[in-house]
Write an enzyme that holds these catalytic residues in place. Structure first.
Site, PDB file in Angstrom:
ATOM      1  N   ARG A  40     -70.394  -6.268  42.544  1.00  0.00           N
ATOM      2  CA  ARG A  40     -70.519  -4.807  42.550  1.00  0.00           C
ATOM      3  C   ARG A  40     -70.275  -4.199  43.927  1.00  0.00           C
ATOM      4  O   ARG A  40     -69.859  -3.047  44.030  1.00  0.00           O
ATOM      5  CB  ARG A  40     -71.913  -4.405  42.037  1.00  0.00           C
ATOM      6  CG  ARG A  40     -72.015  -4.545  40.528  1.00  0.00           C
ATOM      7  CD  ARG A  40     -73.365  -4.106  40.026  1.00  0.00           C
ATOM      8  NE  ARG A  40     -73.351  -3.983  38.575  1.00  0.00           N
ATOM      9  CZ  ARG A  40     -74.419  -3.719  37.840  1.00  0.00           C
ATOM     10  NH1 ARG A  40     -75.590  -3.554  38.423  1.00  0.00           N
ATOM     11  NH2 ARG A  40     -74.327  -3.610  36.542  1.00  0.00           N
ATOM     12  N   ASP A 144     -80.066  11.934  37.966  1.00  0.00           N
ATOM     13  CA  ASP A 144     -79.737  10.522  38.150  1.00  0.00           C
ATOM     14  C   ASP A 144     -79.464  10.283  39.636  1.00  0.00           C
ATOM     15  O   ASP A 144     -79.195  11.211  40.404  1.00  0.00           O
ATOM     16  CB  ASP A 144     -78.489  10.145  37.327  1.00  0.00           C
ATOM     17  CG  ASP A 144     -78.418   8.648  37.047  1.00  0.00           C
ATOM     18  OD1 ASP A 144     -78.825   8.236  35.950  1.00  0.00           O
ATOM     19  OD2 ASP A 144     -77.972   7.888  37.933  1.00  0.00           O
TER      20      ASP A 144
HETATM   21  C1  LIG Z   1     -79.021   2.214  31.745  1.00  0.00           C
HETATM   22  S1  LIG Z   1     -78.903   3.863  32.286  1.00  0.00           S
HETATM   23  C2  LIG Z   1     -79.786   4.672  30.977  1.00  0.00           C
HETATM   24  C3  LIG Z   1     -79.171   6.003  30.619  1.00  0.00           C
HETATM   25  C4  LIG Z   1     -79.897   6.760  29.494  1.00  0.00           C
HETATM   26  N1  LIG Z   1     -81.220   7.149  29.912  1.00  0.00           N
HETATM   27  C5  LIG Z   1     -79.955   5.931  28.247  1.00  0.00           C
HETATM   28  O1  LIG Z   1     -81.023   5.447  27.865  1.00  0.00           O
HETATM   29  O2  LIG Z   1     -78.903   5.745  27.626  1.00  0.00           O
HETATM   30  C6  LIG Z   1     -80.087   3.906  33.628  1.00  0.00           C
HETATM   31  C7  LIG Z   1     -79.839   5.061  34.585  1.00  0.00           C
HETATM   32  O3  LIG Z   1     -80.974   5.189  35.443  1.00  0.00           O
HETATM   33  C8  LIG Z   1     -80.516   5.552  36.721  1.00  0.00           C
HETATM   34  N2  LIG Z   1     -81.547   5.231  37.724  1.00  0.00           N
HETATM   35  C9  LIG Z   1     -82.002   4.006  38.082  1.00  0.00           C
HETATM   36  N3  LIG Z   1     -82.917   4.111  39.061  1.00  0.00           N
HETATM   37  C10 LIG Z   1     -83.046   5.439  39.330  1.00  0.00           C
HETATM   38  C11 LIG Z   1     -83.820   6.191  40.249  1.00  0.00           C
HETATM   39  N4  LIG Z   1     -84.647   5.608  41.122  1.00  0.00           N
HETATM   40  N5  LIG Z   1     -83.688   7.531  40.247  1.00  0.00           N
HETATM   41  C12 LIG Z   1     -82.833   8.150  39.396  1.00  0.00           C
HETATM   42  N6  LIG Z   1     -82.069   7.501  38.502  1.00  0.00           N
HETATM   43  C13 LIG Z   1     -82.177   6.157  38.466  1.00  0.00           C
HETATM   44  C14 LIG Z   1     -79.227   4.756  36.888  1.00  0.00           C
HETATM   45  O4  LIG Z   1     -78.384   5.305  37.874  1.00  0.00           O
HETATM   46  C15 LIG Z   1     -78.638   4.804  35.485  1.00  0.00           C
HETATM   47  O5  LIG Z   1     -77.694   5.838  35.343  1.00  0.00           O
END
Ligand SMILES: C[S@@+](CC[C@H](N)C(=O)[O-])C[C@H]1O[C@@H](n2cnc3c(N)ncnc32)[C@H](O)[C@@H]1O
Length: 280
Positions: A40, A144
């Site tokens: 990555r 996000d």
């Molecule tokens: C797997 S996706 C899930 C998207 C959506 N909530 C779903 O369930 O389909 C997880 C998201 O959480 C975000 N994320 C992870 N850690 C985070 C943080 N500390 N603050 C904000 N966003 C975060 C990631 O960038 C990613 O876009």
């Protein structure tokens, strides 16, 4: 194409990087994910002309706080899989909460997609709420860490990967009404729905950033905690406690649970499933 030798990520540098990623973003890279992190980040190192991970670590660590490389790092290391109406039963529950609280409410229903990735979840929430009659209206926000995914969310253009045949909207929600079909097969969220959703960048484990978002009646924070470090879950929960209003609801993903963590949330049955209700 020239075959370039790959950039090795030695164990010690992996430990250092996973430490800063955990501390800054709450995200866990377990010991067996070294190759995933290497892949990555490798392209990023090449773009910067950095030849070793130890140099990349130094660049991050000793640059002024808030420098753009931390944003680039977040964009590289987050897992962003998402699609419309993922775990669709929870949207039926959202509609039920909206219906139940519509009468007593004098202000718009405020809902948040926390960890919204490229926006499918937030638009699914908005399409669901559009089909209920909410006398005082509603507001949907999406936040996000990943700026690149947020840019996609704002554009609202989606390919096949954003849809699953078995993840369907609640019966009275007509998604076709909200998505225009483009010549190349992609789908574009129509301006009327796009205008109902606001996206912004925020780190859910950064107390100051969370405080700036305000409080919501319903928060979806799904498939975020699952990538969080065990030690970071309480940090995410502190943020979520601020984000959900007293007597508001929190939804986590079906593979996630708050069991074993102290918080002000308790499970409650709503609309054929359960959600976490925030105590006063
Ligand atoms: C797997 S996706 C899930 C998207 C959506 N909530 C779903 O369930 O389909 C997880 C998201 O959480 C975000 N994320 C992870 N850690 C985070 C943080 N500390 N603050 C904000 N966003 C975060 C990631 O960038 C990613 O876009």
């Amino acid at each position: 194409m020239i075959d370039r030798p790959s950039i090795a990520l030695p164990a010690m540098e992996y430990e250092l990087l996973r430490g800063v990623i955990r501390d800054t973003f709450g995200i866990d890279y377990p010991p067996n994910k070294r190759e995933l992190m290497r892949v990555r980040l490798e392209e990023r190192l090449r773009t910067l002309g950095v030849r070793r991970f130890s140099d990349y670590y130094r660049l991050l660590r000793y640059a002024p706080p808030g420098q753009p490389e931390w944003q680039q790092l977040a964009d590289c290391i987050t897992n962003n899989e998402t699609y419309f109406f993922r775990e669709h039963q929870q949207f039926v529950q959202l509609a039920e909460i909206a219906r139940r609280t519509a009468v007593q409410r004098g202000a718009p229903l405020r809902v948040l997609s926390a960890g919204c990735s490229s926006g499918e979840e937030a638009y699914s929430m908005a399409a669901t709420l559009e089909s209920g009659s909410l006398p005082s209206g509603y507001e949907v926000s999406g936040v996000d860490l990943n700026a690149a995914r947020l840019a996609e969310a704002k554009t609202g253009r989606y390919g096949e990967r954003s849809f699953r045949r078995d993840e369907t909207p609640p019966p009275n929600v007509d998604l076709e009404r909200w998505l225009a079909r483009e010549a190349n097969g992609s789908r574009l969220v129509r301006p009327a729905l796009r205008a109902r959703v606001r996206f912004q960048r925020a780190n859910l484990v950064d107390e100051q950033q969370v405080a700036g978002l305000g409080a919501f009646d319903v928060v979806f924070c799904r498939n975020v905690l699952i990538y969080g470090h065990e030690l970071s879950v309480p940090r995410f929960l502190r943020g979520l406690e601020q984000l959900v209003k007293p007597s508001g609801y929190l939804f986590v993903g079906q593979a996630e649970s708050l069991l074993g963590h102290r918080s002000v949330f308790r499970p409650e049955r709503v609309g054929g499933g359960f959600a976490y209700l925030r105590g006063p």
